[in-house]
Design a protein around this motif. Structure first.
Motif, PDB file in Angstrom:
ATOM      1  N   VAL A 188      66.161  63.216 -34.441  1.00 60.04           N
ATOM      2  CA  VAL A 188      66.290  61.765 -34.301  1.00 60.04           C
ATOM      3  C   VAL A 188      66.981  61.465 -32.976  1.00 60.04           C
ATOM      4  O   VAL A 188      67.581  62.345 -32.358  1.00 60.04           O
ATOM      5  CB  VAL A 188      67.104  61.148 -35.464  1.00 60.04           C
ATOM      6  CG1 VAL A 188      66.418  61.397 -36.788  1.00 60.04           C
ATOM      7  CG2 VAL A 188      68.536  61.693 -35.462  1.00 60.04           C
ATOM      8  N   LYS A 189      66.904  60.227 -32.550  1.00 54.72           N
ATOM      9  CA  LYS A 189      67.586  59.814 -31.328  1.00 54.72           C
ATOM     10  C   LYS A 189      69.090  59.983 -31.516  1.00 54.72           C
ATOM     11  O   LYS A 189      69.667  59.544 -32.509  1.00 54.72           O
ATOM     12  CB  LYS A 189      67.263  58.354 -31.022  1.00 54.72           C
ATOM     13  CG  LYS A 189      67.940  57.825 -29.766  1.00 54.72           C
ATOM     14  CD  LYS A 189      67.594  56.364 -29.544  1.00 54.72           C
ATOM     15  CE  LYS A 189      68.321  55.811 -28.325  1.00 54.72           C
ATOM     16  NZ  LYS A 189      68.021  54.368 -28.122  1.00 54.72           N
ATOM     17  N   SER A 198      71.174  50.026 -30.798  1.00 55.62           N
ATOM     18  CA  SER A 198      70.192  50.382 -31.830  1.00 55.62           C
ATOM     19  C   SER A 198      69.158  49.273 -32.011  1.00 55.62           C
ATOM     20  O   SER A 198      69.479  48.088 -31.956  1.00 55.62           O
ATOM     21  CB  SER A 198      70.888  50.631 -33.172  1.00 55.62           C
ATOM     22  OG  SER A 198      71.792  51.701 -33.082  1.00 55.62           O
ATOM     23  N   LYS A 199      67.915  49.702 -32.247  1.00 52.66           N
ATOM     24  CA  LYS A 199      66.841  48.753 -32.542  1.00 52.66           C
ATOM     25  C   LYS A 199      66.866  48.436 -34.041  1.00 52.66           C
ATOM     26  O   LYS A 199      67.341  49.246 -34.849  1.00 52.66           O
ATOM     27  CB  LYS A 199      65.497  49.362 -32.160  1.00 52.66           C
ATOM     28  CG  LYS A 199      65.392  49.796 -30.696  1.00 52.66           C
ATOM     29  CD  LYS A 199      65.467  48.607 -29.758  1.00 52.66           C
ATOM     30  CE  LYS A 199      65.148  49.024 -28.320  1.00 52.66           C
ATOM     31  NZ  LYS A 199      66.130  49.990 -27.767  1.00 52.66           N
ATOM     32  N   PRO A 200      66.342  47.283 -34.437  1.00 49.83           N
ATOM     33  CA  PRO A 200      66.318  46.931 -35.867  1.00 49.83           C
ATOM     34  C   PRO A 200      65.693  48.016 -36.749  1.00 49.83           C
ATOM     35  O   PRO A 200      66.195  48.304 -37.835  1.00 49.83           O
ATOM     36  CB  PRO A 200      65.491  45.634 -35.890  1.00 49.83           C
ATOM     37  CG  PRO A 200      65.765  45.010 -34.555  1.00 49.83           C
ATOM     38  CD  PRO A 200      65.849  46.173 -33.593  1.00 49.83           C
ATOM     39  N   TRP A 201      64.589  48.630 -36.257  1.00 52.05           N
ATOM     40  CA  TRP A 201      63.939  49.644 -37.082  1.00 52.05           C
ATOM     41  C   TRP A 201      64.812  50.889 -37.239  1.00 52.05           C
ATOM     42  O   TRP A 201      64.740  51.586 -38.266  1.00 52.05           O
ATOM     43  CB  TRP A 201      62.567  50.023 -36.502  1.00 52.05           C
ATOM     44  CG  TRP A 201      62.598  50.741 -35.193  1.00 52.05           C
ATOM     45  CD1 TRP A 201      62.495  50.192 -33.948  1.00 52.05           C
ATOM     46  CD2 TRP A 201      62.736  52.161 -34.994  1.00 52.05           C
ATOM     47  NE1 TRP A 201      62.573  51.177 -32.981  1.00 52.05           N
ATOM     48  CE2 TRP A 201      62.712  52.386 -33.582  1.00 52.05           C
ATOM     49  CE3 TRP A 201      62.885  53.254 -35.842  1.00 52.05           C
ATOM     50  CZ2 TRP A 201      62.825  53.658 -33.021  1.00 52.05           C
ATOM     51  CZ3 TRP A 201      63.005  54.519 -35.283  1.00 52.05           C
ATOM     52  CH2 TRP A 201      62.970  54.717 -33.899  1.00 52.05           C
ATOM     53  N   ILE A 203      68.165  50.878 -37.414  1.00 52.28           N
ATOM     54  CA  ILE A 203      69.149  50.522 -38.439  1.00 52.28           C
ATOM     55  C   ILE A 203      68.525  50.607 -39.828  1.00 52.28           C
ATOM     56  O   ILE A 203      69.102  51.151 -40.766  1.00 52.28           O
ATOM     57  CB  ILE A 203      69.712  49.106 -38.201  1.00 52.28           C
ATOM     58  CG1 ILE A 203      70.420  49.022 -36.845  1.00 52.28           C
ATOM     59  CG2 ILE A 203      70.642  48.701 -39.327  1.00 52.28           C
ATOM     60  CD1 ILE A 203      71.633  49.913 -36.737  1.00 52.28           C
ATOM     61  N   ALA A 204      67.299  50.076 -39.955  1.00 51.71           N
ATOM     62  CA  ALA A 204      66.598  50.111 -41.240  1.00 51.71           C
ATOM     63  C   ALA A 204      66.364  51.537 -41.689  1.00 51.71           C
ATOM     64  O   ALA A 204      66.483  51.865 -42.878  1.00 51.71           O
ATOM     65  CB  ALA A 204      65.269  49.357 -41.124  1.00 51.71           C
ATOM     66  N   GLN A 205      66.033  52.414 -40.744  1.00 55.77           N
ATOM     67  CA  GLN A 205      65.775  53.812 -41.075  1.00 55.77           C
ATOM     68  C   GLN A 205      67.036  54.496 -41.586  1.00 55.77           C
ATOM     69  O   GLN A 205      67.007  55.256 -42.564  1.00 55.77           O
ATOM     70  CB  GLN A 205      65.245  54.541 -39.834  1.00 55.77           C
ATOM     71  CG  GLN A 205      64.830  55.981 -40.088  1.00 55.77           C
ATOM     72  CD  GLN A 205      64.311  56.635 -38.820  1.00 55.77           C
ATOM     73  OE1 GLN A 205      65.026  56.770 -37.836  1.00 55.77           O
ATOM     74  NE2 GLN A 205      63.046  57.034 -38.833  1.00 55.77           N
ATOM     75  N   ILE A 206      68.175  54.231 -40.920  1.00 54.59           N
ATOM     76  CA  ILE A 206      69.433  54.819 -41.352  1.00 54.59           C
ATOM     77  C   ILE A 206      69.801  54.358 -42.758  1.00 54.59           C
ATOM     78  O   ILE A 206      70.171  55.147 -43.623  1.00 54.59           O
ATOM     79  CB  ILE A 206      70.573  54.451 -40.370  1.00 54.59           C
ATOM     80  CG1 ILE A 206      70.324  55.103 -39.010  1.00 54.59           C
ATOM     81  CG2 ILE A 206      71.923  54.908 -40.915  1.00 54.59           C
ATOM     82  CD1 ILE A 206      71.288  54.658 -37.946  1.00 54.59           C
ATOM     83  N   VAL A 207      69.669  53.054 -42.988  1.00 50.97           N
ATOM     84  CA  VAL A 207      70.017  52.486 -44.295  1.00 50.97           C
ATOM     85  C   VAL A 207      69.096  53.050 -45.377  1.00 50.97           C
ATOM     86  O   VAL A 207      69.534  53.337 -46.501  1.00 50.97           O
ATOM     87  CB  VAL A 207      69.922  50.955 -44.259  1.00 50.97           C
ATOM     88  CG1 VAL A 207      70.101  50.369 -45.656  1.00 50.97           C
ATOM     89  CG2 VAL A 207      70.976  50.383 -43.319  1.00 50.97           C
ATOM     90  N   ASP A 208      67.817  53.214 -45.023  1.00 50.03           N
ATOM     91  CA  ASP A 208      66.859  53.714 -45.994  1.00 50.03           C
ATOM     92  C   ASP A 208      67.128  55.169 -46.353  1.00 50.03           C
ATOM     93  O   ASP A 208      67.065  55.574 -47.518  1.00 50.03           O
ATOM     94  CB  ASP A 208      65.443  53.577 -45.430  1.00 50.03           C
ATOM     95  CG  ASP A 208      64.376  54.079 -46.399  1.00 50.03           C
ATOM     96  OD1 ASP A 208      64.317  53.565 -47.523  1.00 50.03           O
ATOM     97  OD2 ASP A 208      63.603  54.996 -46.021  1.00 50.03           O
ATOM     98  N   GLN A 209      67.465  55.989 -45.342  1.00 54.94           N
ATOM     99  CA  GLN A 209      67.661  57.424 -45.573  1.00 54.94           C
ATOM    100  C   GLN A 209      69.066  57.759 -46.063  1.00 54.94           C
ATOM    101  O   GLN A 209      69.254  58.759 -46.746  1.00 54.94           O
ATOM    102  CB  GLN A 209      67.364  58.181 -44.275  1.00 54.94           C
ATOM    103  CG  GLN A 209      65.919  58.082 -43.830  1.00 54.94           C
ATOM    104  CD  GLN A 209      65.657  58.829 -42.537  1.00 54.94           C
ATOM    105  OE1 GLN A 209      66.580  59.273 -41.863  1.00 54.94           O
ATOM    106  NE2 GLN A 209      64.396  58.974 -42.168  1.00 54.94           N
ATOM    107  N   HIS A 210      70.045  56.934 -45.688  1.00 51.27           N
ATOM    108  CA  HIS A 210      71.431  57.212 -46.059  1.00 51.27           C
ATOM    109  C   HIS A 210      72.116  55.939 -46.557  1.00 51.27           C
ATOM    110  O   HIS A 210      73.015  55.392 -45.917  1.00 51.27           O
ATOM    111  CB  HIS A 210      72.188  57.770 -44.842  1.00 51.27           C
ATOM    112  CG  HIS A 210      71.519  58.958 -44.224  1.00 51.27           C
ATOM    113  ND1 HIS A 210      71.606  60.218 -44.763  1.00 51.27           N
ATOM    114  CD2 HIS A 210      70.746  59.076 -43.126  1.00 51.27           C
ATOM    115  CE1 HIS A 210      70.912  61.055 -44.002  1.00 51.27           C
ATOM    116  NE2 HIS A 210      70.382  60.396 -43.011  1.00 51.27           N
ATOM    117  N   PRO A 211      71.673  55.453 -47.713  1.00 45.77           N
ATOM    118  CA  PRO A 211      72.220  54.169 -48.219  1.00 45.77           C
ATOM    119  C   PRO A 211      73.710  54.193 -48.480  1.00 45.77           C
ATOM    120  O   PRO A 211      74.352  53.154 -48.404  1.00 45.77           O
ATOM    121  CB  PRO A 211      71.404  53.951 -49.522  1.00 45.77           C
ATOM    122  CG  PRO A 211      70.922  55.331 -49.900  1.00 45.77           C
ATOM    123  CD  PRO A 211      70.686  56.053 -48.620  1.00 45.77           C
TER     124      PRO A 211
END
Length: 211
Positions: A188-189, A198-201, A203-211
Motif C-alpha cells: 500500500v502507499k 490522503s484521498k477519500p478512497w 481513508i475509506a479503504q483503511i476504515v473498511d480493512q481496519h474498522p
C-alpha cells in the motif's frame, strides 16, 4: 579505489520497493536500507516488513534497519509516535498547514542520526567523500515535480542524493508491474493513517480493512 557508501531511504511503499527490485536487476547492492518508523503507519505497511526482509535475504541485500525518532522533551503529555505527538499538542500534522516538519522530524532526522554512527559514513566523510542516498521518487508527474524541487536543496557536504526511478523512467504503473513480476505483493502507499494528503478512497479503504 575507495567505495562510496550507498544508503537507501526505504518508505516500504510502492516506489521504494520497486527501487530495490530495480537495483537488484542491475546488480547494484546497497550498503544499508533504512526505514524511519513514525509509529503511525498503516497496519498493512507494518505487515509488509517481514515480506520485504525475506526477499532481501533471498537476493543477498542487507536487511531493513528500523530507526525511530526518540522524543526527550515534552510540552504536554509524553508521546512516542507522530500520532501521540499530535494528540499531546492538540494539533494536526504539519502538512495540514502546508509545512513538512513532521517528515523532517520523524523520518529524516532519525535516519541522519543513525548514519552519523555508521562506520562506512564516518570513513567516507573523513576522506572528504559523501554518502550516496537513494530516494524512491518515481517518473510520474507528481514525483518528478517533487524531485525537481528537492534537487535544489538536497545535496550537501555529507550526502549525494540519487533518484534511480527517475533515471530508469519508471512511473507508478511500471513500479507496480515490476514488484508483481518479482513475485512480491504490491504494498500500500506508505503514509500515516491520518495523513492530510490522503484521498477519500484511501481513508475509506483503511476504515473498511481496519474498522
Amino acid at each position: 579505489m575507495t567505495h562510496q557508501p550507498v544508503l537507501v531511504a526505504y518508505g516500504m511503499g510502492v516506489d521504494s520497493t520497486a527501487m530495490l527490485i530495480g537495483m537488484h536487476q542491475r546488480g547494484e547492492r546497497p550498503d544499508a536500507i533504512l526505514f524511519a518508523d513514525v509509529g503511525s503507519e498503516k497496519p498493512d505497511t507494518y505487515a509488509y516488513l517481514p515480506v520485504i526482509q525475506e526477499w532481501l535475504a533471498k537476493v543477498g541485500f542487507p536487511q531493513v534497519e528500523v530507526v525511530r525518532y526518540v522524543p526527550k522533551k515534552f510540552e504536554h503529555a509524553p508521546y512516542d509516535s507522530l500520532e501521540g505527538n499530535c494528540i499531546s499538542n492538540s494539533t494536526l500534522p504539519s502538512l495540514a498547514f502546508g509545512r513538512k516538519s513532521c517528515s523532517l522530524k520523524w523520518k529524516v532526522a532519525p535516519q541522519d542520526k543513525w548514519t552519523e554512527q555508521w562506520a562506512p559514513a564516518i570513513e567516507a566523510w573523513g576522506r572528504g567523500d559523501r554518502v550516496q542516498k537513494l530516494i524512491g521518487y518515481d517518473a510520474g508527474g507528481a514525483d518528478t515535480k517533487r524531485c525537481t524541487y528537492a534537487g535544489k536543496y538536497d545535496d550537501g557536504p555529507h550526502y549525494e542524493y540519487r533518484y534511480p526511478l527517475q533515471e530508469w523512467g519508471w512511473d507508478r504503473e511500471r513500479c507496480e508491474a515490476e514488484i508483481a513480476a518479482a513475485g512480491l505483493p504490491v504494498p500500500v502507499k506508505s503514509a500515516c493513517f491520518f495523513c492530510p494528503a490522503s484521498k477519500p478512497w484511501e481513508i475509506a479503504q483503511i476504515v473498511d480493512q481496519h474498522p
